[in-house]
Design a protein around this motif. Structure first.
Motif, PDB file in Angstrom:
ATOM      1  N   ASP A 180       0.811  -1.224   0.000  1.00  0.00           N
ATOM      2  CA  ASP A 180       0.000   0.000   0.000  1.00  0.00           C
ATOM      3  C   ASP A 180       0.844   1.274   0.000  1.00  0.00           C
ATOM      4  O   ASP A 180       0.351   2.341  -0.342  1.00  0.00           O
ATOM      5  CB  ASP A 180      -0.930   0.001   1.220  1.00  0.00           C
ATOM      6  CG  ASP A 180      -1.924   1.143   1.182  1.00  0.00           C
ATOM      7  OD1 ASP A 180      -2.494   1.406   0.100  1.00  0.00           O
ATOM      8  OD2 ASP A 180      -2.137   1.791   2.232  1.00  0.00           O
ATOM      9  N   LYS A 205       0.996   6.779  -0.308  1.00  0.00           N
ATOM     10  CA  LYS A 205       0.093   5.762   0.213  1.00  0.00           C
ATOM     11  C   LYS A 205      -1.075   5.619  -0.760  1.00  0.00           C
ATOM     12  O   LYS A 205      -1.857   6.546  -0.935  1.00  0.00           O
ATOM     13  CB  LYS A 205      -0.404   6.148   1.609  1.00  0.00           C
ATOM     14  CG  LYS A 205      -1.094   5.024   2.358  1.00  0.00           C
ATOM     15  CD  LYS A 205      -1.395   5.442   3.784  1.00  0.00           C
ATOM     16  CE  LYS A 205      -2.009   4.295   4.577  1.00  0.00           C
ATOM     17  NZ  LYS A 205      -1.078   3.153   4.727  1.00  0.00           N
ATOM     18  N   SER A 207      -3.859   3.760  -0.842  1.00  0.00           N
ATOM     19  CA  SER A 207      -5.236   3.666  -0.376  1.00  0.00           C
ATOM     20  C   SER A 207      -5.855   5.027  -0.097  1.00  0.00           C
ATOM     21  O   SER A 207      -7.065   5.200  -0.187  1.00  0.00           O
ATOM     22  CB  SER A 207      -5.314   2.802   0.883  1.00  0.00           C
ATOM     23  OG  SER A 207      -4.534   3.372   1.926  1.00  0.00           O
ATOM     24  N   THR A 208      -5.028   6.020   0.229  1.00  0.00           N
ATOM     25  CA  THR A 208      -5.537   7.360   0.532  1.00  0.00           C
ATOM     26  C   THR A 208      -5.077   8.406  -0.480  1.00  0.00           C
ATOM     27  O   THR A 208      -5.436   9.584  -0.349  1.00  0.00           O
ATOM     28  CB  THR A 208      -5.080   7.800   1.939  1.00  0.00           C
ATOM     29  OG1 THR A 208      -3.642   7.813   1.989  1.00  0.00           O
ATOM     30  CG2 THR A 208      -5.611   6.846   3.001  1.00  0.00           C
TER      31      THR A 208
END
Length: 276
Positions: A180, A205, A207-208
């Motif tokens: 990730d 990152k 996922s964000t």
């Protein structure tokens, strides 16, 4: 350069140390001495947020055995025993703690001119197991690590990385957090002693969709004085002044402030290390 690619945990470590090591937010005093038998004793006290704590450490090296025992003011005892070359080209590290026995760990490291292998297992009924492998040379290394939780029967982490090292620079890329997060770092040394250097690190990152970066460096004013500085995208600026006032004895002053909240009180840290 050392022989072999080193262990996997060393990938990206040079950049991490330049951006984190010696940046203090507490007050610390440590005094070291050495007995005639060769036992090194260190007494440390730390004041953190108005709370004081301390510990006493003893270190002893005999042939291929190194022992480090620490006792703190809360009656915690930690012992680390390192055995070199029980098996040729290997290192065995046993970490024991009291009263928290379950946090103990046994680690075995094996070194080869073109590879290194580490395996660590926790000392409890359902021990976590960490394994890493690093392949290459002192200049180019490619590796990976994984962590397995015996209690849940699942992989709790896996990380891959690559590093490129030259006499005056070091670059690395790490893919962590189960794929990730990707992090890239670069260190460039300005002098032969590698005291003056510039460093940059950027991470994403997935996922964000969050990106973070930090830049910094160190500069040797003279053979006894070193200054360091860092800045990140959150507006945090950190500085360090370190001076060797007596041989092996260091005083370190650190500060940190938020450029986006100048009304906040800057944080200051002070460390005094006295060695024989």
């Amino acid at each position: 350069m050392s022989k072999g690619p080193g262990i996997f945990s060393e990938i990206g470590k040079k950049a991490k140390d330049l951006l984190t090591k010696d940046y203090l937010s507490d007050h610390k005093l440590s005094v070291s001495t050495c007995t005639e038998s060769g036992v090194a004793l260190t007494t440390s006290t730390v004041n953190r947020g108005g709370y004081s704590s301390g510990d006493v450490a003893a270190q002893y090296n005999y042939k291929n055995i190194f022992a480090d025992i620490r006792v703190d003011t809360e009656s915690n005892i930690a012992a680390t025993l390192t055995f070199s070359d029980i098996v040729p080209s290997s290192r065995t590290i046993a970490t024991l703690k009291y009263p928290n026995y379950e946090s103990g760990k046994l680690e075995i490291q094996y070194f080869h001119p073109h590879a290194s292998l580490t395996a660590a297992v926790g000392m409890n009924q359902t021990p976590p197991i960490d394994v890493s492998l690093n392949l290459g040379t002192p200049m180019v290394a490619l590796g990976a690590e994984a962590g397995y939780d015996a209690a849940s029967g699942k992989l709790i982490k896996y990380t891959a990385g690559i590093s490129l090292t030259k006499l005056d620079s070091c670059a690395s890329i790490l893919l962590s957090d189960k794929g990730d997060t990707i992090k890239a770092s670069y260190v460039h040394y300005i002098d032969q002693l590698k005291k003056s250097a510039a460093v940059g690190e950027i991470a994403r990152k997935f996922s964000t969709n969050e990106n973070t970066f930090a830049v910094g460096g160190s500069y040797a004013i003279d053979s006894l004085t070193l200054v360091k500085m860092k800045f990140n995208n959150h507006g945090i600026v950190g500085t360090v002044l370190q001076h060797e006032f007596i041989r092996k004895s260091l005083v370190t002053v650190s500060s940190e402030f938020d450029t986006k909240s100048l009304d906040k009180t800057p944080r200051f840290g002070l460390s005094l290390a006295l060695k024989p």
